[in-house]
Write a protein that holds these residues in place. Structure first.
Motif, mmCIF file in Angstrom:
data_model
loop_
_atom_site.group_PDB
_atom_site.id
_atom_site.type_symbol
_atom_site.label_atom_id
_atom_site.label_comp_id
_atom_site.label_asym_id
_atom_site.label_seq_id
_atom_site.Cartn_x
_atom_site.Cartn_y
_atom_site.Cartn_z
ATOM 1 N N SER A 95 13.880 -38.293 69.831
ATOM 2 C CA SER A 95 15.182 -38.477 69.423
ATOM 3 C C SER A 95 15.761 -37.480 68.654
ATOM 4 N N VAL A 96 14.953 -36.726 67.862
ATOM 5 C CA VAL A 96 15.529 -35.583 67.197
ATOM 6 C C VAL A 96 15.770 -34.610 68.459
ATOM 7 N N ASP A 97 15.434 -34.525 69.411
ATOM 8 C CA ASP A 97 15.834 -33.601 70.439
ATOM 9 C C ASP A 97 17.146 -33.988 71.011
ATOM 10 N N GLU A 98 17.334 -35.497 70.978
ATOM 11 C CA GLU A 98 18.489 -36.095 71.721
ATOM 12 C C GLU A 98 19.675 -36.004 70.616
ATOM 13 N N PHE A 99 19.272 -36.007 69.271
ATOM 14 C CA PHE A 99 20.187 -35.694 68.099
ATOM 15 C C PHE A 99 20.879 -34.418 68.382
ATOM 16 N N CYS A 100 20.235 -33.290 68.617
ATOM 17 C CA CYS A 100 20.282 -32.013 68.316
ATOM 18 C C CYS A 100 20.669 -31.380 69.791
ATOM 19 N N ARG A 101 20.990 -32.099 70.736
ATOM 20 C CA ARG A 101 21.510 -31.503 72.016
ATOM 21 C C ARG A 101 22.565 -30.643 71.942
ATOM 22 N N PRO A 102 22.898 -29.618 72.830
ATOM 23 C CA PRO A 102 24.062 -28.819 72.541
ATOM 24 C C PRO A 102 25.390 -29.441 72.790
ATOM 25 N N SER A 103 26.319 -29.059 72.003
ATOM 26 C CA SER A 103 27.398 -29.976 71.831
ATOM 27 C C SER A 103 28.234 -29.797 73.079
ATOM 28 N N ASP A 104 27.795 -29.050 74.132
ATOM 29 C CA ASP A 104 28.673 -29.112 75.341
ATOM 30 C C ASP A 104 28.309 -30.224 76.389
ATOM 31 N N THR A 105 27.118 -30.902 75.778
ATOM 32 C CA THR A 105 26.764 -32.012 76.712
ATOM 33 C C THR A 105 26.536 -33.102 75.761
ATOM 34 N N VAL A 169 12.744 -44.124 59.372
ATOM 35 C CA VAL A 169 12.545 -42.886 59.498
ATOM 36 C C VAL A 169 13.653 -42.299 60.774
ATOM 37 N N TRP A 170 13.694 -42.993 61.889
ATOM 38 C CA TRP A 170 14.592 -42.846 62.962
ATOM 39 C C TRP A 170 16.317 -42.740 62.407
ATOM 40 N N HIS A 171 16.336 -43.891 61.627
ATOM 41 C CA HIS A 171 17.745 -43.973 61.196
ATOM 42 C C HIS A 171 18.273 -42.770 60.228
ATOM 43 N N GLY A 172 17.011 -42.343 59.334
ATOM 44 C CA GLY A 172 17.325 -41.210 58.429
ATOM 45 C C GLY A 172 17.395 -39.896 58.915
ATOM 46 N N LEU A 173 16.774 -39.821 60.214
ATOM 47 C CA LEU A 173 16.822 -38.475 60.967
ATOM 48 C C LEU A 173 18.505 -38.352 61.679
ATOM 49 N N SER A 174 18.590 -39.628 62.054
ATOM 50 C CA SER A 174 19.967 -39.647 62.678
ATOM 51 C C SER A 174 21.249 -39.299 61.618
ATOM 52 N N VAL A 175 20.975 -39.916 60.522
ATOM 53 C CA VAL A 175 22.215 -39.616 59.595
ATOM 54 C C VAL A 175 22.089 -38.007 59.178
ATOM 55 N N ARG A 176 20.906 -37.436 58.923
ATOM 56 C CA ARG A 176 20.747 -36.331 58.604
ATOM 57 C C ARG A 176 21.360 -35.319 59.696
ATOM 58 N N ARG A 178 23.597 -35.783 61.538
ATOM 59 C CA ARG A 178 24.986 -35.924 61.621
ATOM 60 C C ARG A 178 25.634 -35.014 60.312
ATOM 61 N N LEU A 179 24.640 -35.061 59.281
ATOM 62 C CA LEU A 179 25.283 -34.099 58.110
ATOM 63 C C LEU A 179 24.737 -32.686 58.384
ATOM 64 N N GLY A 180 24.312 -32.288 59.541
ATOM 65 C CA GLY A 180 24.074 -30.895 59.814
ATOM 66 C C GLY A 180 22.883 -30.335 59.627
ATOM 67 N N ASP A 185 14.238 -28.832 60.520
ATOM 68 C CA ASP A 185 13.957 -29.605 59.225
ATOM 69 C C ASP A 185 13.879 -31.063 59.822
ATOM 70 N N LEU A 186 14.571 -31.679 60.707
ATOM 71 C CA LEU A 186 14.220 -32.811 61.423
ATOM 72 C C LEU A 186 12.963 -33.184 61.755
ATOM 73 N N LEU A 187 12.422 -32.114 62.694
ATOM 74 C CA LEU A 187 11.286 -32.122 63.019
ATOM 75 C C LEU A 187 10.149 -31.905 62.195
ATOM 76 N N ALA A 188 10.210 -31.307 61.040
ATOM 77 C CA ALA A 188 9.342 -31.421 60.016
ATOM 78 C C ALA A 188 9.153 -32.641 59.349
ATOM 79 N N VAL A 189 10.248 -33.339 58.990
ATOM 80 C CA VAL A 189 10.125 -34.657 58.592
ATOM 81 C C VAL A 189 9.532 -35.590 59.559
ATOM 82 N N ALA A 190 9.726 -35.394 60.715
ATOM 83 C CA ALA A 190 9.207 -36.402 61.846
ATOM 84 C C ALA A 190 7.860 -36.243 61.561
ATOM 85 N N ARG A 191 7.404 -34.957 61.948
ATOM 86 C CA ARG A 191 5.834 -34.709 61.942
ATOM 87 C C ARG A 191 5.006 -35.279 60.664
#
Length: 203
Positions: A95-105, A169-176, A178-180, A185-191
């Motif tokens: 999910s983190v990988d999906e949140f952070c995919r390149p902006s062109d896709t 945690v999933w929702h928190g990662l999603s919101v974070r 969005r906040l940039g 950092d997101l992966l560190a929280v997930a792990r």
């Protein structure tokens, strides 16, 4: 004489239109995105946009459904893993990988922005999002229940609590995201979450 092709030729790239519209909805919300903004970003005329999607609301719902289904697929792939800890890892990390995919896709996590904070009562997108979350959590809880039956987790573990923790945690990662927050950092929280679950709930 050449024979004319029957049917009306496709006048636009639907995937491109959905992506460009989703970017606007992600950045500005539903109410903050005008039809003029959408036509400028997608290259469609107002009449073509309405002919293809019915309305601005129809385009918004199409964007939500397109990107929401990616998360359903993440859960479906994850629960097929043999080890429950791998299941949880796949859900959060993928999910983190999906949140952070390149902006062109990818437009960013549209689910945590426009749908959660700025959909109107006339839209079905908010209801669809809620149903998707309930479905994903149920899928995860059922997989955790199977893990309990096979002794992968301590007998006293409440499957609903673990599923709720992962979803929170999933929702928190999603919101974070969005906040940039950067991917690292997101992966560190997930792990960290995965380590705590392993330490707390493994027999």
């Amino acid at each position: 004489m050449e024979r004319r092709q029957r049917g009306r030729p496709r006048a636009f790239d639907r995937d491109h239109v959905i992506l460009e519209a989703a970017r606007l909805f992600w950045a500005r919300g539903y109410s903050g995105t005008s039809t003029r903004d959408l036509t400028a970003a997608t290259g469609l005329s107002t009449s073509s946009l309405y002919a293809a999607f019915g309305s601005k609301a129809g385009l918004f719902e199409g964007a939500v459904r397109t990107y929401a289904e990616r998360y359903r697929e993440i859960y479906a792939r994850a629960v097929a893993e043999e080890d429950v800890h791998t299941v949880l890892e796949r859900i959060l990390v993928d999910s983190v990988d999906e949140f952070c995919r390149p902006s062109d896709t990818h437009p960013g996590c549209l689910l945590s922005s426009a749908v959660m904070t700025d959909s109107t009562d006339t839209l079905d997108a908010g209801t669809y999002f809620a149903e998707l979350q309930v479905s994903n959590e149920r899928t995860l809880r059922e997989r955790i229940e199977r893990a309990l039956e096979h002794g992968e987790l301590a007998a006293a573990v409440d499957a609903g609590v673990v599923a709720g923790l992962v979803q929170s945690v999933w929702h928190g990662l999603s919101v974070r995201s969005r906040l940039g927050a950067p991917r690292e950092d997101l992966l560190a929280v997930a792990r960290c979450t995965l380590d705590l679950i392993r330490e707390r709930f493994t027999p």
